[in-house]
Design a protein around this motif. Sequence first.
Motif, PDB file in Angstrom:
ATOM      1  N   SER A   1     -16.904  77.138 -67.237  1.00  0.00           N
ATOM      2  CA  SER A   1     -18.099  75.956 -67.687  1.00  0.00           C
ATOM      3  C   SER A   1     -19.271  76.048 -67.411  1.00  0.00           C
ATOM      4  CB  SER A   1     -17.628  74.514 -66.730  1.00  0.00           C
ATOM      5  OG  SER A   1     -16.136  74.548 -66.870  1.00  0.00           O
TER       6      SER A   1
ATOM      7  N   GLU B   1      -7.479  69.500 -64.613  1.00  0.00           N
ATOM      8  CA  GLU B   1      -7.530  69.095 -66.278  1.00  0.00           C
ATOM      9  C   GLU B   1      -8.640  69.651 -66.955  1.00  0.00           C
ATOM     10  OE1 GLU B   1      -4.530  65.457 -66.762  1.00  0.00           O
ATOM     11  OE2 GLU B   1      -6.661  65.116 -66.170  1.00  0.00           O
ATOM     12  N   GLN B   2      -9.888  69.257 -66.285  1.00  0.00           N
ATOM     13  CA  GLN B   2     -11.055  69.844 -66.918  1.00  0.00           C
ATOM     14  C   GLN B   2     -11.240  71.159 -67.103  1.00  0.00           C
ATOM     15  OE1 GLN B   2     -12.610  66.766 -68.318  1.00  0.00           O
ATOM     16  NE2 GLN B   2     -14.393  67.033 -67.235  1.00  0.00           N
TER      17      GLN B   2
ATOM     18  N   ARG C   1      -8.804  73.474 -67.020  1.00  0.00           N
ATOM     19  CA  ARG C   1      -7.734  73.972 -67.928  1.00  0.00           C
ATOM     20  C   ARG C   1      -8.268  73.797 -69.290  1.00  0.00           C
ATOM     21  NH1 ARG C   1      -1.889  71.002 -68.771  1.00  0.00           N
ATOM     22  NH2 ARG C   1      -0.704  72.945 -69.830  1.00  0.00           N
ATOM     23  N   ALA C   2      -8.554  72.677 -69.745  1.00  0.00           N
ATOM     24  CA  ALA C   2      -9.201  72.369 -71.151  1.00  0.00           C
ATOM     25  C   ALA C   2     -10.201  73.287 -71.327  1.00  0.00           C
ATOM     26  CB  ALA C   2      -9.686  70.935 -71.232  1.00  0.00           C
ATOM     27  N   SER C   3     -11.169  73.578 -70.575  1.00  0.00           N
ATOM     28  CA  SER C   3     -12.294  74.562 -70.889  1.00  0.00           C
ATOM     29  C   SER C   3     -11.671  75.868 -71.182  1.00  0.00           C
ATOM     30  CB  SER C   3     -13.418  74.362 -69.668  1.00  0.00           C
ATOM     31  OG  SER C   3     -14.043  73.278 -69.563  1.00  0.00           O
ATOM     32  N   LYS C   4     -10.665  76.259 -70.325  1.00  0.00           N
ATOM     33  CA  LYS C   4     -10.425  77.657 -70.424  1.00  0.00           C
ATOM     34  C   LYS C   4      -9.412  77.899 -71.776  1.00  0.00           C
ATOM     35  CE  LYS C   4     -10.119  79.338 -65.704  1.00  0.00           C
ATOM     36  NZ  LYS C   4     -10.697  80.504 -65.918  1.00  0.00           N
ATOM     37  N   ARG C   5      -8.766  76.745 -72.165  1.00  0.00           N
ATOM     38  CA  ARG C   5      -7.791  76.654 -73.523  1.00  0.00           C
ATOM     39  C   ARG C   5      -9.072  76.688 -74.683  1.00  0.00           C
ATOM     40  NH1 ARG C   5      -2.908  72.656 -73.452  1.00  0.00           N
ATOM     41  NH2 ARG C   5      -1.126  73.970 -72.500  1.00  0.00           N
ATOM     42  N   GLN C   6      -9.975  75.707 -74.368  1.00  0.00           N
ATOM     43  CA  GLN C   6     -10.838  75.592 -75.782  1.00  0.00           C
ATOM     44  C   GLN C   6     -11.675  77.146 -75.936  1.00  0.00           C
ATOM     45  OE1 GLN C   6     -12.832  72.440 -74.141  1.00  0.00           O
ATOM     46  NE2 GLN C   6     -11.304  70.702 -75.019  1.00  0.00           N
TER      47      GLN C   6
ATOM     48  N   GLU D   1       0.581  79.481 -66.620  1.00  0.00           N
ATOM     49  CA  GLU D   1      -0.886  79.119 -66.803  1.00  0.00           C
ATOM     50  C   GLU D   1      -1.471  79.234 -65.209  1.00  0.00           C
ATOM     51  OE1 GLU D   1      -2.376  76.019 -69.477  1.00  0.00           O
ATOM     52  OE2 GLU D   1      -0.649  75.862 -70.194  1.00  0.00           O
TER      53      GLU D   1
ATOM     54  N   ILE E   1       2.106  71.569 -65.385  1.00  0.00           N
ATOM     55  CA  ILE E   1       1.458  72.780 -66.017  1.00  0.00           C
ATOM     56  C   ILE E   1       2.334  74.085 -66.053  1.00  0.00           C
ATOM     57  CG2 ILE E   1      -0.488  74.767 -65.645  1.00  0.00           C
ATOM     58  CD1 ILE E   1      -2.084  72.256 -64.517  1.00  0.00           C
TER      59      ILE E   1
END
Length: 423
Positions: free
Chosen positions: A70, A410-411, A413-418, A32, A28
């Motif tokens: 989330s 990862e979960q 991080r993906a939510s924040k990016r989306q 970030e 990462i």
Amino acid sequence: MSNNALYAGPVFSMARDQFNGAADFLEIPLDERTRLLYPKRAIAVSVPIHRDDGSTEVFQGFRVQHHLTSGPGKGGTRFAPNLDIGEVAALAIWMSWKCALADLPFGGAKGGVNCDPRQLSAREIEAISRRYMQEMIPFVGPKTDVMAPDIGTDERVMGWFVDTYSMHQGYTTSEVVTGKPVNLGGTQGRREATGRGVCILISEAMKAVGLEASGSTVIVQGFGNVGSVTAEILHQEMGAKVIGISDHSVAYYCPDGLPIPDLVRHAREHGALAGWSNELVVDPVDLLTRPCDVLAPCAVERVIDDQLAARIKCRILAEGANGPTTPAADTVLDQRRDEVFVIPDILCNSGGVIVSYFEWVQGLQRLFWSEEEVNESLSRQLRKAFQKVRARAQRDGVSHRVAATAIGVEQVRASKRQRGLFP
């Protein structure tokens, strides 16, 4: 990564080091990491009460919401001496990865009051509970941040939280907390959920390493809700032999096995294990190094350091507590990966938050499940998470802790990016 002077102390340093290890593994970028690690919001409040002797005393209360990307924050409320905001922040961070690992629509949160419940009367504990919740009302709610019990609190405290919040709202809002009494909207099986989850995962680990539950030997550190339920289920339902237990007052060891129902009754009647026996008392640190099939630290943080990690003689290390193993100990245990099967805390003790999620859903829907339904759903969710962690660890050649933390990070991080960065 920039430093934040608000968060300090050995427990927060542990959480930060674990995150950095997972972030390095996931590659990462540094820019970030600060947003992923540091909490969205930290609240500190004064909690003044009238003591029984007529004096006024002010306690310090905290609530940290790590992220709300989330869903609402989710986490326990701890009443403990020496509690500080760094420790609370670390617990909130671990809760974020825990919820993500278990596929729950929550962000991590945690709270508490710096007090010693053992030095307070029931009326004083109620006063602290109600005033703390009153101070937190602007920051919590069923869709904002949902509290639960932790060390030093229980379903009785959750009932006071519900009443205080509901009186402010003008109508009953039982879904503002989980872990409350069943007749106030709680769920069957919630009190036992964390300990039951520890046992479900021990069973899975036993299958992985080729152990039989019946007749296996177990040492449990900590005899609060998590430790006592873990010992009871291992002893009574799985046929294991609990040869050692301890709490803050004493440690007992008997190679022939301890009578767990008697010890549970004694602890309930006297508030501690001390006084049950004089002949079986051992040093509490030495207890952790006795040979056993399963060692379950279910007390507090940082009990297994690097020196102790080199000396433990268990096949499975089941972390029922939050953060019982230091990063230095992790290095030692990683070198002993073929000897000691570690079930990391964010997986091992996630049964409580999983059933809290079930309770929250039931409260929102006003549709309640049987204990059998709760336990079956808990078992499915935990076994799924266990297989995810084990598969990731085997695929990437990393420890179970790095695998579990990486999945959680990862979960999030993906939510924040989306969702992106507002505004």
